[in-house]
Write a protein that holds these residues in place. Structure first.
Motif, PDB file in Angstrom:
ATOM      1  N   ALA A   9      -8.566  -0.996 -10.071  1.00  0.00           N
ATOM      2  CA  ALA A   9      -8.614  -0.113  -9.168  1.00  0.00           C
ATOM      3  C   ALA A   9      -9.483  -0.477  -8.014  1.00  0.00           C
ATOM      4  CB  ALA A   9     -10.301   0.687  -9.743  1.00  0.00           C
ATOM      5  N   THR A  10      -9.243  -2.115  -7.756  1.00  0.00           N
ATOM      6  CA  THR A  10      -9.480  -2.483  -6.748  1.00  0.00           C
ATOM      7  C   THR A  10      -8.810  -2.404  -5.082  1.00  0.00           C
ATOM      8  OG1 THR A  10     -11.125  -4.193  -7.823  1.00  0.00           O
ATOM      9  CG2 THR A  10     -10.905  -4.597  -5.425  1.00  0.00           C
ATOM     10  N   ILE A  11      -7.770  -1.684  -4.768  1.00  0.00           N
ATOM     11  CA  ILE A  11      -7.687  -1.591  -3.916  1.00  0.00           C
ATOM     12  C   ILE A  11      -8.097  -2.287  -2.226  1.00  0.00           C
ATOM     13  CG2 ILE A  11      -5.848   0.442  -4.859  1.00  0.00           C
ATOM     14  CD1 ILE A  11      -7.763   2.107  -3.218  1.00  0.00           C
ATOM     15  N   LYS A  12      -6.883  -2.015  -1.289  1.00  0.00           N
ATOM     16  CA  LYS A  12      -7.452  -2.896  -0.196  1.00  0.00           C
ATOM     17  C   LYS A  12      -5.703  -2.071   1.315  1.00  0.00           C
ATOM     18  CE  LYS A  12      -7.693  -6.505   3.087  1.00  0.00           C
ATOM     19  NZ  LYS A  12      -7.769  -7.992   3.153  1.00  0.00           N
ATOM     20  N   LEU A  13      -7.032  -0.835   1.755  1.00  0.00           N
ATOM     21  CA  LEU A  13      -5.434   0.132   2.535  1.00  0.00           C
ATOM     22  C   LEU A  13      -5.970  -0.529   4.461  1.00  0.00           C
ATOM     23  CD1 LEU A  13      -7.239   3.682   1.229  1.00  0.00           C
ATOM     24  CD2 LEU A  13      -4.803   2.346   1.015  1.00  0.00           C
ATOM     25  N   LYS A  14      -5.091  -0.350   4.635  1.00  0.00           N
ATOM     26  CA  LYS A  14      -4.668  -0.189   6.288  1.00  0.00           C
ATOM     27  C   LYS A  14      -4.522   1.267   6.428  1.00  0.00           C
ATOM     28  CE  LYS A  14      -4.128  -5.764   6.738  1.00  0.00           C
ATOM     29  NZ  LYS A  14      -3.072  -6.542   6.902  1.00  0.00           N
ATOM     30  N   TYR A  15      -6.096   1.122   7.389  1.00  0.00           N
ATOM     31  CA  TYR A  15      -5.242   2.988   8.027  1.00  0.00           C
ATOM     32  C   TYR A  15      -6.185   3.553   8.969  1.00  0.00           C
ATOM     33  CZ  TYR A  15      -6.241   7.631   6.569  1.00  0.00           C
ATOM     34  OH  TYR A  15      -5.910   9.633   6.710  1.00  0.00           O
ATOM     35  N   ALA A  16      -5.394   3.759  10.040  1.00  0.00           N
ATOM     36  CA  ALA A  16      -6.012   4.396  11.170  1.00  0.00           C
ATOM     37  C   ALA A  16      -6.940   3.657  11.674  1.00  0.00           C
ATOM     38  CB  ALA A  16      -6.953   5.631  10.939  1.00  0.00           C
ATOM     39  N   GLY A  17      -6.234   1.842  11.591  1.00  0.00           N
ATOM     40  CA  GLY A  17      -6.796   0.951  12.411  1.00  0.00           C
ATOM     41  C   GLY A  17      -8.025   0.516  11.741  1.00  0.00           C
ATOM     42  N   ASN A  18      -8.188   0.081  10.503  1.00  0.00           N
ATOM     43  CA  ASN A  18      -9.511   0.301  10.085  1.00  0.00           C
ATOM     44  C   ASN A  18      -8.688  -0.369   8.803  1.00  0.00           C
ATOM     45  OD1 ASN A  18     -12.017   0.236  11.068  1.00  0.00           O
ATOM     46  ND2 ASN A  18     -10.265   2.284  11.401  1.00  0.00           N
TER      47      ASN A  18
END
Length: 251
Positions: A9-18
């Protein structure tokens, strides 16, 4: 938006500059106990380096405190002053780990331009439910970005339907391993193939990304079994995405 499955369940998101890290489990293969009496966990190693996982992270979301979502190595490797969001019932647990920049989300908060709303879940049904503790999901919203619903460790329940109806997420991340604990074989504690398909059929306008697969010994659902079930129900690879560990998906 960029999505990367690290493992489980470990995920990494690049979202809205973060850059957002969710449910960090960094342990090497076989580092902690078996859940089903089959093999020590995790059953696979990371396919990406810890340095790359930690690079650029602006904040962390912990859906709940189980070891496969927040393990001892993550507690050690994460900076103690990193911004960390959690559910109310985990406040003391995380404080005991000396994290000093933790925010409990009762309902909703904002980080930079990202709205974060906590949602309900049920980590199983019947007798096993009382043993599993509280779990949460989270909805992320930001102008110019797709709305993301991180379901967390839950079976398919009315509360999830309500979140989908209310927020109309374009992306839904499901924990779909169908986890089963010995003695409770009739009561999975995660969505399985059938429940993931039900969610995808209900959320007709969303892309579903299925994770929490092929990483722990009590999760019998495989990428192949889920893909076969989706194909049999007319849900193609654009609607139900089943990423491999380390894979990056741009949406």
């Amino acid at each position: 938006m960029d999505f990367q499955l690290i493992r489980n369940a470990t995920i990494k998101l690049k979202y809205a500059g973060n850059t957002i890290l969710v449910d960090p489990m960094f342990s090497s293969k076989g580092s902690f106990e078996s859940f089903a009496g089959i093999s020590k966990n995790p059953i696979v190693d990371l396919t990406v380096s810890l340095d790359s996982v930690l690079e650029g992270v602006d904040f962390v979301i912990i859906t709940h405190k189980h070891i496969d979502h927040f393990d001892s190595l993550a507690k050690d490797k994460l900076q103690k002053d990193i911004k960390l969001f959690c559910q109310p019932s985990d406040k003391e647990f995380i404080a005991n780990e000396k994290f000093v920049n933790t925010e409990v989300i009762e309902s909703n908060t904002v980080f930079d331009t990202i709205s974060i709303t906590r949602t309900a879940g049920k980590h199983g049904s019947g007798e096993i439910l009382s043993q599993m503790g509280e779990v949460s999901g989270f909805v992320l919203e930001a102008e110019g970005e797709p709305t993301i619903y991180i379901v967390g460790d839950s079976i398919w329940i009315a509360e999830i339907e309500n979140v989908i109806s209310s927020f109309k997420p374009e992306i839904i991340i499901t924990n779909s391993g169908g986890a089963i604990l010995p003695g409770h074989e009739n009561n999975p504690i995660l969505m399985n193939e059938e429940q993931t398909i039900l969610l995808a059929q209900y959320a007709k306008n969303a892309k579903v990304i299925a994770v929490h697969l092929e990483s722990l010994d009590h999760c019998p659902v495989t990428r192949n079994s889920l893909r076969q079930k989706a194909d049999a129900n007319g849900i193609d690879q654009n609607r139900l995405i089943i990423p491999n560990d380390g894979q990056i998906i741009s949406i």
